[in-house]
Design a protein around this motif. Structure first.
Motif, PDB file in Angstrom:
ATOM      1  N   MET A 149       1.008  -0.979  -0.042  1.00 31.07           N
ATOM      2  CA  MET A 149       0.098   0.074  -0.126  1.00 31.07           C
ATOM      3  C   MET A 149       0.770   1.287   0.085  1.00 31.07           C
ATOM      4  SD  MET A 149      -2.871  -1.119   0.039  1.00 31.07           S
ATOM      5  CE  MET A 149      -4.058   0.372   0.361  1.00 31.07           C
ATOM      6  N   LEU A 150       2.096   1.334  -0.694  1.00 28.74           N
ATOM      7  CA  LEU A 150       2.950   2.265  -0.544  1.00 28.74           C
ATOM      8  C   LEU A 150       2.295   3.594  -1.250  1.00 28.74           C
ATOM      9  CD1 LEU A 150       6.440   0.613  -0.827  1.00 28.74           C
ATOM     10  CD2 LEU A 150       5.461   1.553   1.017  1.00 28.74           C
ATOM     11  N   GLU A 151       1.474   3.421  -2.219  1.00 31.90           N
ATOM     12  CA  GLU A 151       0.832   4.388  -3.067  1.00 31.90           C
ATOM     13  C   GLU A 151      -0.016   5.165  -1.733  1.00 31.90           C
ATOM     14  OE1 GLU A 151      -2.159   1.091  -3.241  1.00 31.90           O
ATOM     15  OE2 GLU A 151      -0.222   1.519  -3.459  1.00 31.90           O
ATOM     16  N   VAL A 152      -0.435   4.575  -1.003  1.00 27.78           N
ATOM     17  CA  VAL A 152      -1.110   5.538  -0.163  1.00 27.78           C
ATOM     18  C   VAL A 152      -0.558   6.582   0.914  1.00 27.78           C
ATOM     19  CG1 VAL A 152      -2.780   5.343   1.942  1.00 27.78           C
ATOM     20  CG2 VAL A 152      -2.963   3.530   0.180  1.00 27.78           C
ATOM     21  N   ALA A 153       0.522   6.114   1.237  1.00 32.78           N
ATOM     22  CA  ALA A 153       1.486   6.925   1.818  1.00 32.78           C
ATOM     23  C   ALA A 153       1.982   8.153   0.999  1.00 32.78           C
ATOM     24  CB  ALA A 153       2.752   6.201   2.299  1.00 32.78           C
ATOM     25  N   TYR A 154       2.071   7.673  -0.471  1.00 32.84           N
ATOM     26  CA  TYR A 154       2.568   8.641  -1.428  1.00 32.84           C
ATOM     27  C   TYR A 154       1.441   9.648  -1.674  1.00 32.84           C
ATOM     28  CZ  TYR A 154       3.314  10.681  -5.962  1.00 32.84           C
ATOM     29  OH  TYR A 154       3.437  11.568  -7.269  1.00 32.84           O
ATOM     30  N   TRP A 155       0.171   9.350  -1.934  1.00 30.83           N
ATOM     31  CA  TRP A 155      -0.892   9.958  -2.146  1.00 30.83           C
ATOM     32  C   TRP A 155      -1.125  10.849  -0.907  1.00 30.83           C
ATOM     33  CZ3 TRP A 155      -2.026  11.920  -6.323  1.00 30.83           C
ATOM     34  CH2 TRP A 155      -3.323  12.500  -6.673  1.00 30.83           C
ATOM     35  N   ARG A 156      -0.989  10.469   0.488  1.00 28.60           N
ATOM     36  CA  ARG A 156      -1.271  11.187   1.438  1.00 28.60           C
ATOM     37  C   ARG A 156      -0.206  12.378   1.380  1.00 28.60           C
ATOM     38  NH1 ARG A 156      -0.534   6.653   5.730  1.00 28.60           N
ATOM     39  NH2 ARG A 156      -2.223   5.766   5.312  1.00 28.60           N
ATOM     40  N   THR A 157       1.069  12.213   1.069  1.00 23.62           N
ATOM     41  CA  THR A 157       2.148  12.939   0.981  1.00 23.62           C
ATOM     42  C   THR A 157       1.876  14.118   0.128  1.00 23.62           C
ATOM     43  OG1 THR A 157       3.860  11.530   1.725  1.00 23.62           O
ATOM     44  CG2 THR A 157       4.365  13.667   0.803  1.00 23.62           C
ATOM     45  N   ILE A 158       1.254  13.656  -0.969  1.00 24.46           N
ATOM     46  CA  ILE A 158       0.790  14.807  -2.194  1.00 24.46           C
ATOM     47  C   ILE A 158      -0.393  15.565  -1.926  1.00 24.46           C
ATOM     48  CG2 ILE A 158      -0.266  14.819  -4.482  1.00 24.46           C
ATOM     49  CD1 ILE A 158       2.671  14.087  -4.494  1.00 24.46           C
ATOM     50  N   LEU A 159      -1.319  15.045  -1.016  1.00 19.38           N
ATOM     51  CA  LEU A 159      -2.484  15.669  -0.722  1.00 19.38           C
ATOM     52  C   LEU A 159      -1.995  16.833   0.454  1.00 19.38           C
ATOM     53  CD1 LEU A 159      -5.148  13.257  -0.642  1.00 19.38           C
ATOM     54  CD2 LEU A 159      -4.785  14.919  -2.260  1.00 19.38           C
ATOM     55  N   ALA A 160      -1.259  16.341   1.329  1.00 20.57           N
ATOM     56  CA  ALA A 160      -0.785  17.273   2.566  1.00 20.57           C
ATOM     57  C   ALA A 160       0.029  18.524   1.913  1.00 20.57           C
ATOM     58  CB  ALA A 160      -0.081  16.394   3.520  1.00 20.57           C
ATOM     59  N   THR A 161       0.628  18.070   1.084  1.00 22.12           N
ATOM     60  CA  THR A 161       1.746  19.091   0.399  1.00 22.12           C
ATOM     61  C   THR A 161       0.832  20.249  -0.490  1.00 22.12           C
ATOM     62  OG1 THR A 161       3.466  17.646   0.550  1.00 22.12           O
ATOM     63  CG2 THR A 161       3.928  19.557  -1.031  1.00 22.12           C
ATOM     64  N   GLU A 162       0.009  19.714  -1.016  1.00 24.40           N
ATOM     65  CA  GLU A 162      -0.972  20.450  -2.135  1.00 24.40           C
ATOM     66  C   GLU A 162      -1.627  21.394  -0.996  1.00 24.40           C
ATOM     67  OE1 GLU A 162      -4.243  20.174  -5.270  1.00 24.40           O
ATOM     68  OE2 GLU A 162      -2.237  19.505  -5.851  1.00 24.40           O
ATOM     69  N   ILE A 163      -2.396  20.858   0.103  1.00 22.17           N
ATOM     70  CA  ILE A 163      -3.143  21.715   0.841  1.00 22.17           C
ATOM     71  C   ILE A 163      -2.230  22.723   1.753  1.00 22.17           C
ATOM     72  CG2 ILE A 163      -4.426  21.377   3.050  1.00 22.17           C
ATOM     73  CD1 ILE A 163      -5.179  18.515   2.410  1.00 22.17           C
ATOM     74  N   ASP A 164      -1.203  22.312   2.156  1.00 23.58           N
ATOM     75  CA  ASP A 164      -0.290  23.123   2.747  1.00 23.58           C
ATOM     76  C   ASP A 164       0.223  24.460   1.993  1.00 23.58           C
ATOM     77  OD1 ASP A 164       1.359  24.349   4.907  1.00 23.58           O
ATOM     78  OD2 ASP A 164       3.193  23.699   3.522  1.00 23.58           O
ATOM     79  N   TRP A 165       0.335  23.998   0.582  1.00 25.99           N
ATOM     80  CA  TRP A 165       0.749  24.898  -0.436  1.00 25.99           C
ATOM     81  C   TRP A 165      -0.403  25.900  -0.639  1.00 25.99           C
ATOM     82  CZ3 TRP A 165      -0.871  26.633  -5.332  1.00 25.99           C
ATOM     83  CH2 TRP A 165      -0.028  27.537  -6.046  1.00 25.99           C
ATOM     84  N   ILE A 166      -1.690  25.534  -0.941  1.00 29.12           N
ATOM     85  CA  ILE A 166      -2.843  26.302  -1.143  1.00 29.12           C
ATOM     86  C   ILE A 166      -3.029  27.081  -0.096  1.00 29.12           C
ATOM     87  CG2 ILE A 166      -5.324  26.283  -1.357  1.00 29.12           C
ATOM     88  CD1 ILE A 166      -4.858  23.577  -3.090  1.00 29.12           C
ATOM     89  N   ARG A 167      -3.092  26.737   1.260  1.00 25.80           N
ATOM     90  CA  ARG A 167      -3.216  27.382   2.557  1.00 25.80           C
ATOM     91  C   ARG A 167      -2.360  28.850   2.362  1.00 25.80           C
ATOM     92  NH1 ARG A 167      -8.504  25.780   3.383  1.00 25.80           N
ATOM     93  NH2 ARG A 167      -8.643  23.777   4.477  1.00 25.80           N
ATOM     94  N   THR A 168      -1.022  28.388   2.202  1.00 21.89           N
ATOM     95  CA  THR A 168      -0.028  29.413   2.168  1.00 21.89           C
ATOM     96  C   THR A 168      -0.429  30.495   1.008  1.00 21.89           C
ATOM     97  OG1 THR A 168       1.634  28.142   2.982  1.00 21.89           O
ATOM     98  CG2 THR A 168       2.527  29.707   1.961  1.00 21.89           C
ATOM     99  N   LEU A 169      -0.729  29.945  -0.283  1.00 19.34           N
ATOM    100  CA  LEU A 169      -0.827  30.960  -1.181  1.00 19.34           C
ATOM    101  C   LEU A 169      -2.186  31.870  -0.847  1.00 19.34           C
ATOM    102  CD1 LEU A 169      -0.406  32.178  -4.030  1.00 19.34           C
ATOM    103  CD2 LEU A 169      -1.968  29.992  -4.814  1.00 19.34           C
ATOM    104  N   THR A 170      -3.243  31.324  -0.239  1.00 21.12           N
ATOM    105  CA  THR A 170      -4.561  32.105   0.046  1.00 21.12           C
ATOM    106  C   THR A 170      -4.122  33.001   1.119  1.00 21.12           C
ATOM    107  OG1 THR A 170      -5.362  30.239   1.309  1.00 21.12           O
ATOM    108  CG2 THR A 170      -6.135  30.416  -1.076  1.00 21.12           C
ATOM    109  N   SER A 171      -3.370  32.640   1.931  1.00 27.00           N
ATOM    110  CA  SER A 171      -2.797  33.663   2.950  1.00 27.00           C
ATOM    111  C   SER A 171      -2.031  34.598   2.361  1.00 27.00           C
ATOM    112  CB  SER A 171      -2.071  32.787   4.078  1.00 27.00           C
ATOM    113  OG  SER A 171      -1.523  33.689   5.233  1.00 27.00           O
ATOM    114  N   ARG A 172      -1.143  34.630   1.671  1.00 21.60           N
ATOM    115  CA  ARG A 172      -0.354  35.469   0.804  1.00 21.60           C
ATOM    116  C   ARG A 172      -1.128  36.342   0.054  1.00 21.60           C
ATOM    117  NH1 ARG A 172       4.467  34.018  -2.186  1.00 21.60           N
ATOM    118  NH2 ARG A 172       4.913  36.143  -1.980  1.00 21.60           N
ATOM    119  N   ILE A 173      -2.172  35.894  -0.556  1.00 18.45           N
ATOM    120  CA  ILE A 173      -2.950  36.763  -1.422  1.00 18.45           C
ATOM    121  C   ILE A 173      -3.915  37.433  -0.394  1.00 18.45           C
ATOM    122  CG2 ILE A 173      -5.106  36.674  -2.859  1.00 18.45           C
ATOM    123  CD1 ILE A 173      -4.020  34.007  -3.903  1.00 18.45           C
TER     124      ILE A 173
END
Length: 186
Positions: A149-173
Motif C-alpha cells: 500500500m505504498l501508494e497510499v503513503a505517497y498520495w497522503r504526502t501529495i495531498l498534504a503538501t498541496e493543501i499546505d501550499w494552497i493555504r499558504t498561497l491564499t494567506s499570501r493573497i
C-alpha cells in the motif's frame, strides 16, 4: 489531439501566452516549449489549435505580415469571448484538476487572471475538499501489509503538501503579500 480542440492541455497555456501578448504560431510554440517543456508543443499542433480556437471565436487573426526576409506570419490575439473562456478554464482547473496534475498546475500558472477574491474562494474550497480526501486515507485496509500500500503513503504526502501550499498561497493573497495583477481586483 482530442476531437474537441478546446480540451487539449495546450489550450490554457496557449491562451495565457496570448493574454501576455498577441503573436504568431512559431513564437507561441517556442515560448510554450521554453516555459513548459513537459507539454511538448509542436508548431503543427499549435497552428491547428489556433485555427480551431479562431473558429470558436476565442482568438482572432490579423492579416499575415512579413518581417524582413522571413515568410509572412499570422498574428493571433484573444477575443473577449476568448478571455472569458480563459478565465473559465482557470477556474475549472483550480476547482477540478487532480492534485499535482498538469491541469491544476496550468490553472495555477494563470490564477492571476482572476480577481483575488475569486481565486482565494476557489482555492479555499479546494483545500477543504482535499482535507476531506486526506482524512479518508488514514490507515491501511485491514490485513494488507504496508509494502503493498505504498501508494497510499505517497498520495497522503501529495495531498498534504498541496493543501499546505494552497493555504499558504491564499494567506499570501489575503494579506497582499503577493503582487496580484492590476485589473483583476473585485
Amino acid at each position: 489531439m482530442p476531437l474537441d480542440a478546446s480540451r487539449n492541455s495546450l489550450v490554457l497555456p496557449l491562451l495565457g501566452l496570448l493574454v501576455e501578448q498577441p503573436t504568431h504560431a512559431y513564437d507561441l510554440t517556442t515560448r510554450l516549449n521554453e516555459r513548459y517543456p513537459h507539454l511538448s508543443a509542436t508548431r503543427s499542433t499549435v497552428t491547428s489549435l489556433l485555427k480551431a480556437l479562431e473558429r470558436a471565436d476565442l482568438v482572432t487573426s490579423r492579416v499575415p505580415e512579413r518581417v524582413g526576409r522571413r515568410p509572412p506570419r499570422t498574428v493571433y490575439e484573444l477575443t473577449e469571448t476568448g478571455m472569458a473562456d480563459f478565465r473559465r478554464k482557470i477556474e475549472a482547473g483550480l476547482r477540478e484538476g487532480l492534485p499535482a496534475s498538469t491541469d491544476f498546475v496550468m490553472a495555477v500558472a494563470y490564477a492571476g487572471a482572476l480577481p483575488p477574491g475569486d481565486a482565494m474562494s476557489i482555492l479555499d474550497t479546494r483545500a477543504d475538499r482535499l482535507d476531506q480526501e486526506l482524512a479518508a486515507l488514514q490507515g491501511f485496509p485491514g490485513g494488507v501489509p504496508e509494502v503493498h500500500m505504498l501508494e497510499v503513503a505517497y498520495w497522503r504526502t501529495i495531498l498534504a503538501t498541496e493543501i499546505d501550499w494552497i493555504r499558504t498561497l491564499t494567506s499570501r493573497i489575503r494579506t497582499q503579500d503577493i503582487d496580484w495583477p492590476e485589473g483583476t481586483a473585485p
